[in-house]
Design an enzyme around this catalytic site. Structure first.
Site, PDB file in Angstrom:
ATOM      1  N   LYS A   1      -0.061  29.493   5.306  1.00  0.00           N
ATOM      2  CA  LYS A   1       0.717  29.044   4.142  1.00  0.00           C
ATOM      3  C   LYS A   1       0.661  27.519   4.023  1.00  0.00           C
ATOM      4  CE  LYS A   1       4.906  29.005   6.978  1.00  0.00           C
ATOM      5  NZ  LYS A   1       6.235  29.619   7.244  1.00  0.00           N
TER       6      LYS A   1
ATOM      7  N   TYR B   1       6.372  -4.502   1.050  1.00  0.00           N
ATOM      8  CA  TYR B   1       7.549  -4.519   0.169  1.00  0.00           C
ATOM      9  C   TYR B   1       8.847  -4.713   0.937  1.00  0.00           C
ATOM     10  CZ  TYR B   1       4.458  -2.434  -3.366  1.00  0.00           C
ATOM     11  OH  TYR B   1       3.448  -2.176  -4.247  1.00  0.00           O
TER      12      TYR B   1
END
Ligand SMILES: *Cc1c(COP(=O)(O)O)cnc(C)c1O
Length: 386
Positions: A25, A273
């Site tokens: 999955k 940042y």
């Protein structure tokens, strides 16, 4: 691919005589479902599990008709016809879905192959005790309606399943309690199947599966006739106190990038940042493509490390969408050098899990589509990889 196949062999040996069901999955836990499923299939593993019907249908296209594919997560509005027609085996977690699956089988003129799912304590999907009793009654009625004619054409019970909540913490008592409840449910289903004399499915061939990776690696005696194994197939450990090597597994994913810029910066220079990192001395920054747009956890900013030429260096400042800064100082690093973000030859996915305040499952699964998946065949003494 060598690592993947070796892991499957190690796990299958450990589980025998119980069988390995390969859980692929979520894009095979981020590894790339096509590469992984094809690789396993070619190596002789033909039994796969996914969560959703979309995943199952796509896998059916990839692998063709001979693969066994099981899916268990769908809602009241999910169209089940395509899944039933494609021979996808489906988990049943509500009484209502028995009727929906019968109807889908009727419309598509085929048999819905189902795994009854019991909630033994996880509280997630699965029939809770009252619904379990209702489902069994419902099935008994169905068998009676069908009379002694041929096997019920619309529904065939091929398995009973459940899922553990704390199998990764072997000292906890809940796992034993879940096993007990599962065993009781299995006994009740056996009585119903016996009474139906083959009209609801073949008791001899009923699959009994509750174990996931941690259960497959820790439980003895082993409960059930099969295990649904995800994480450890990819060579990662679900256990706190044992790593891949301890378990005889090899990590399959190796996430690599490269140094694309190098710059000397003076003491006091900031990084990325927010300028959350400031160089404590004159140093050197390496710029490495790879950021949260690639699925690399931003929460590991200012904590993670990567490996370049076998040496660990810290990720400094915030991990951005596309890139990160690594402080290499006086280390021997050149533009173009390979950077191992995690996997063999670098930090482990488990270390990234600790840095990012999550688990290795999430670290690999979140790697996004932007990252190329390249299949690598390794020689015995070579570095392992996909
Ligand atoms: C994801 C999942 C598994 C596989 O779990 P691992 O710990 O990765 O082995 C098994 N069963 C169910 C129901 C799952 O959702």
């Amino acid at each position: 691919m060598t690592a993947l196949r070796a892991n499957a062999a190690v796990l299958a040996k450990r589980l025998a005589p119980a069988r390995l069901k390969c859980v692929v999955k979520a894009n095979a836990y981020g590894h790339g479902i096509d590469i992984i499923a094809r690789g396993l299939f070619a190596a002789g593993w033909h039994d796969f599990c996914v969560a959703t019907i979309n995943e199952a249908l796509r896998l059916r296209e990839t692998l063709g008709e001979t693969a066994t594919i099981t899916a268990w997560l769908y809602g009241p509005g999910t169209d089940l016809d395509a899944a039933v027609a494609a021979g996808i085996e489906l988990g049943v977690s509500t009484v209502d879905s028995l009727d929906r699956l019968r109807a889908a089988a009727h419309r598509t003129n085929t048999t819905a192959r189902i795994h009854l799912k019991v909630d033994t304590g996880l509280g997630r999907n699965g029939l809770a005790p009252a619904d379990w009793a209702l489902a069994l009654e419902h099935l008994q009625d169905l068998a009676a309606e069908t009379g002694s004619a041929a096997p019920t054409p619309e529904l065939e019970i091929v398995g009973i399943m459940s899922h553990y909540a704390v199998a990764d913490e072997p000292e906890r008592i809940e796992t034993g309690q879940q096993t007990q409840m599962f065993t009781d449910a299995h006994r009740e289903l056996t009585a119903v199947l016996d009474g139906a004399e083959g009209r609801l499915g073949d008791l001899e061939r009923l699959e009994v599966h509750i174990a996931n990776s941690p259960a497959a690696l820790t439980l003895s005696p082993f409960p059930g006739t099969a295990a649904r194994v995800g994480l450890s197939l990819y060579g990662l450990s679900p256990l706190e106190d044992q790593n891949s090597q301890d378990l005889g597994l090899v990590p399959v994913m190796r996430l690599v990038s490269q140094v694309v810029n190098l710059k000397d910066v003076p003491s006091g220079h900031g990084a990325s940042y927010g300028l959350t990192f400031t160089a404590a001395a004159d140093t050197r920054f390496a710029l490495v493509p790879g950021g949260y747009g690639d699925g690399i956890a931003r929460t590991a900013s200012n904590k993670a490390e990567v490996s370049i030429r076998g040496t660990r260096y810290p990720v400094v400042g915030r991990i951005a969408m596309d890139q990160m800064i690594v402080e290499v100082g006086a280390g021997e690093v050149a533009i173009g050098d390979e950077v191992v973000i995690f996997g063999p030859g670098g930090p482990s996915a488990a270390e990234w899990g600790a840095w990012a305040d999550t688990i290795n499952y999430e670290i690999v699964t979140r790697i996004s589509d932007r990252v190329d998946r390249v299949e690598v065949q390794t020689q015995p003494n070579d570095r392992p990889g996909l």
